[in-house]
Design a protein around this motif. Structure first.
Motif, PDB file in Angstrom:
ATOM      1  N   LEU A 225       8.931 -28.406   0.691  1.00  0.00           N
ATOM      2  CA  LEU A 225       9.581 -29.595   1.230  1.00  0.00           C
ATOM      3  C   LEU A 225      10.624 -30.124   0.257  1.00  0.00           C
ATOM      4  CD1 LEU A 225       6.669 -31.678   2.816  1.00  0.00           C
ATOM      5  CD2 LEU A 225       7.979 -29.784   3.784  1.00  0.00           C
ATOM      6  N   CYS A 226      11.764 -30.569   0.800  1.00  0.00           N
ATOM      7  CA  CYS A 226      12.777 -31.255  -0.001  1.00  0.00           C
ATOM      8  C   CYS A 226      13.080 -32.573   0.681  1.00  0.00           C
ATOM      9  CB  CYS A 226      14.052 -30.419  -0.090  1.00  0.00           C
ATOM     10  SG  CYS A 226      15.375 -31.304  -0.959  1.00  0.00           S
ATOM     11  N   ARG A 227      13.021 -33.660  -0.079  1.00  0.00           N
ATOM     12  CA  ARG A 227      13.282 -34.967   0.519  1.00  0.00           C
ATOM     13  C   ARG A 227      14.709 -35.430   0.279  1.00  0.00           C
ATOM     14  NH1 ARG A 227       9.654 -35.350   4.369  1.00  0.00           N
ATOM     15  NH2 ARG A 227      10.778 -33.399   4.406  1.00  0.00           N
ATOM     16  N   CYS A 228      15.516 -34.634  -0.439  1.00  0.00           N
ATOM     17  CA  CYS A 228      16.861 -35.097  -0.792  1.00  0.00           C
ATOM     18  C   CYS A 228      17.985 -34.367  -0.077  1.00  0.00           C
ATOM     19  CB  CYS A 228      17.102 -34.949  -2.296  1.00  0.00           C
ATOM     20  SG  CYS A 228      15.887 -35.746  -3.338  1.00  0.00           S
ATOM     21  N   THR A 229      17.970 -33.050  -0.131  1.00  0.00           N
ATOM     22  CA  THR A 229      19.200 -32.307   0.204  1.00  0.00           C
ATOM     23  C   THR A 229      19.429 -32.086   1.689  1.00  0.00           C
ATOM     24  OG1 THR A 229      18.099 -30.166   0.172  1.00  0.00           O
ATOM     25  CG2 THR A 229      18.962 -30.965  -1.920  1.00  0.00           C
ATOM     26  N   GLY A 230      18.390 -32.218   2.506  1.00  0.00           N
ATOM     27  CA  GLY A 230      18.551 -31.848   3.907  1.00  0.00           C
ATOM     28  C   GLY A 230      18.549 -30.338   4.082  1.00  0.00           C
ATOM     29  N   TYR A 231      18.208 -29.600   3.068  1.00  0.00           N
ATOM     30  CA  TYR A 231      18.001 -28.135   3.074  1.00  0.00           C
ATOM     31  C   TYR A 231      19.275 -27.295   3.168  1.00  0.00           C
ATOM     32  CZ  TYR A 231      13.161 -29.514   3.853  1.00  0.00           C
ATOM     33  OH  TYR A 231      11.931 -30.099   3.733  1.00  0.00           O
TER      34      TYR A 231
END
Ligand SMILES: Cc1cc2nc3c(=O)[nH]c(=O)nc-3n(C[C@H](O)[C@H](O)[C@H](O)COP(=O)(O)OP(=O)(O)OC[C@H]3O[C@@H](n4cnc5c(N)ncnc54)[C@H](O)[C@@H]3O)c2cc1C
Ligand code: FES
Ligand code: FES
Lengths: 292, 153
Positions: free
Chosen positions: B135-141
């Motif tokens: 999971l990444c909460r910053c980049t939007g993947y």
């Protein structure tokens, strides 16, 4: 920080040794295979065994054998290996579909097929297709072994036929005959890392490429305390020629065979309706495979 | 509950350490060995920030007991850098802006690296699947996907 309860850890070198240990420890011990269920349950303090016995590295529990009309899969075969196996895909497409849908790549690399059965969660991804294919599990203890149909194995959420001194060693699945096929669909909120809302597997066998359906097994997950068969849906298929409308009828019948509850994942009425839709669609997949 | 001695290889270096039976691999790495590049978020297998490569396969080190890692080969983010400096995948993450707060980056990079070793030319769907446990909460993947795609052959 999430703390694990205190326990002693054992990693026996052979199955015999592991059986010996389970015989001695009984209810005080838990087996650990991939650990993706047990570790979470222990961190939540839902399970606190005094002894943890690891079986994940035993070669005798990792085999895949497709000879003599039977697919035999070792209990510690990983879900990642199932998802990647061409052989499993060719013979048991619906099982492979379930393996690909389970968790994430990280979870699949640890998780085992035996653990997915042993944990007995009504939402688990592998039991529906295994039951639809007519699988048996081999349960071993020091004094002997028995084979139990997966149909009679689950007793409730987290409860199974397994005795405290038994180890599930192998899953045996009869190779589907010609003109047979199976399908599996799991409906969730996201594509990965979610718990299923409803999951259904269907298996049909016909007496020829244009023939009538001679046997049918439909298994529904998340809509009862254990994975449920859909007897009235199965019954309405037998002796009939496959068609869209027949599968729709079976889907409708399946909604009467399930007993979902309202929970934070979804309303019972929605789950019921989706059970019907997934039954119809998995029958479509099964039929396509049966005639190809 | 007795401590036991285990031996394992971490980033090509042999270690022999005494561990508690109820100690996880992530805690061994972070607290006993000081390899704090491996992060710990949920501790339940949901977030992937604790990803390490064990015997060639990326796994959640919060779900592995330290004792289960006995005899294994483990690669953590600290082992990705080469003698020539940052590994190409690390460079690509930096250059493409795929790192913001950085908490997910160790896991993302290891999942991406493991994918490229299996499949040297992954398409976008392959990449999104391969990082679906991280999971990444910053980049939007999107930039993470681009950083991995950049290295395709
Ligand atoms: C983030 C996350 C996502 C997940 N997503 C999914 C999902 O999408 N679908 C799904 O179905 N599951 C999912 N799971 C649950 C879990 O990963 C699977 O059920 C997995 O197959 C369990 O296998 P394991 O080897 O890790 O089991 P373990 O945790 O090792 O064991 C589970 C239980 O079975 C017992 N057991 C294990 N092996 C045997 C054996 N050979 N004989 C007797 N008993 C045994 C253990 O004692 C324990 O009680 C998820 C878990 C996590 C943490
Ligand atoms: S800390 Fe291991 S997956 Fe989140
Ligand atoms: S960069 Fe912050 S979580 Fe991914």
């Amino acid at each position: 920080m999430m703390r694990l309860p205190k326990f002693d850890f054992h990693e026996p070198a052979t199955l015999d040794e592991a059986l010996q240990m389970m015989g001695e420890f009984g209810v005080r011990a838990k087996l650990i295979a991939g650990g993706t269920d047990l570790m979470v349950n222990m961190k939540h303090q839902l399970m606190s065994p005094e002894q943890v016995v690891s079986i994940s590295r035993m070669d005798e529990l990792k085999g895949l054998d497709t000879s003599n009309g039977m697919v035999r899969i070792g209990a510690c075969f990983t879900v990642a290996d199932l998802a990647e196996s061409e052989e499993v895909g060719k013979k048991l497409g619906a099982l492979r579909t379930g393996a690909k849908a389970l968790g994430s790549p990280l979870i699949r690399n640890l998780a085992t097929i035996g653990g997915n059965i042993g944990t007995a969660r009504p939402a688990a991804d592998l039991p529906p297709s295994l039951m639809a294919y007519g699988a048996k599990v081999v349960l071993k203890k020091r004094s002997g072994e028995r084979a139990v149909s997966l149909n009679n194995f689950f007793k409730g959420p987290g409860l199974t036929e397994l005795q405290p001194d038994e180890i599930l060693t192998e899953i045996q699945i009869p190779t589907p005959p010609p003109h047979a096929g199976a399908g599996y669909i799991n409906l969730g909120i996201r594509m990965a890392q979610d718990c299923n809302l409803v999951n259904v597997a269907s298996f049909i066998a016909m007496d020829g490429p244009d023939g009538v359906i001679t046997s049918a097994r439909i298994v529904m997950g998340c809509v009862g305390p254990i994975h449920l068969r859909a007897p009235s849906a199965e019954k309405c298929l037998i002796g009939e020629k496959p068609s869209e409308s027949l599968f729709a009828k079976a889907g409708d019948a399946a909604t009467g065979d399930c007993t979902p509850i309202d929970d934070f994942r979804g309303a019972a009425a929605y789950k019921k309706a989706m059970t019907g839709v997934l039954t119809k669609r998995t029958l479509g997949i099964a039929h396509k495979e049966a005639v190809s | 509950m007795k401590k036991k001695l285990i031996s394992l290889t971490i980033n090509d270096k042999a270690y022999e350490v005494a561990v508690e039976p109820n100690q996880t691999l992530v805690d061994l790495l972070r607290y006993d060995l000081g390899l704090t590049g491996t992060k710990k978020g949920c501790e339940l297998g949901d977030c992937g920030s604790c990803t390490v490569i064990m015997d060639g396969k990326p796994v959640n080190s919060c779900l592995v007991l330290a004792m289960q890692a006995n005899g294994r080969h483990v690669t953590t983010i600290e082992g990705v850098e080469t003698d020539e400096g940052l590994h190409p995948i690390q460079k690509s993450f930096v250059e493409k802006g795929a790192i913001q707060c950085g908490f997910c980056s160790s896991g993302m990079i290891l999942s991406g690296k493991a994918l490229l070793e299996r499949n040297p030319n992954p398409d976008e769907a392959d990449i999104r699947k391969a990082i679906s446990g991280n999971l990444c909460r910053c980049t939007g993947y999107q930039k993470i996907v681009e950083a991995i795609k950049e290295l395709g052959t």
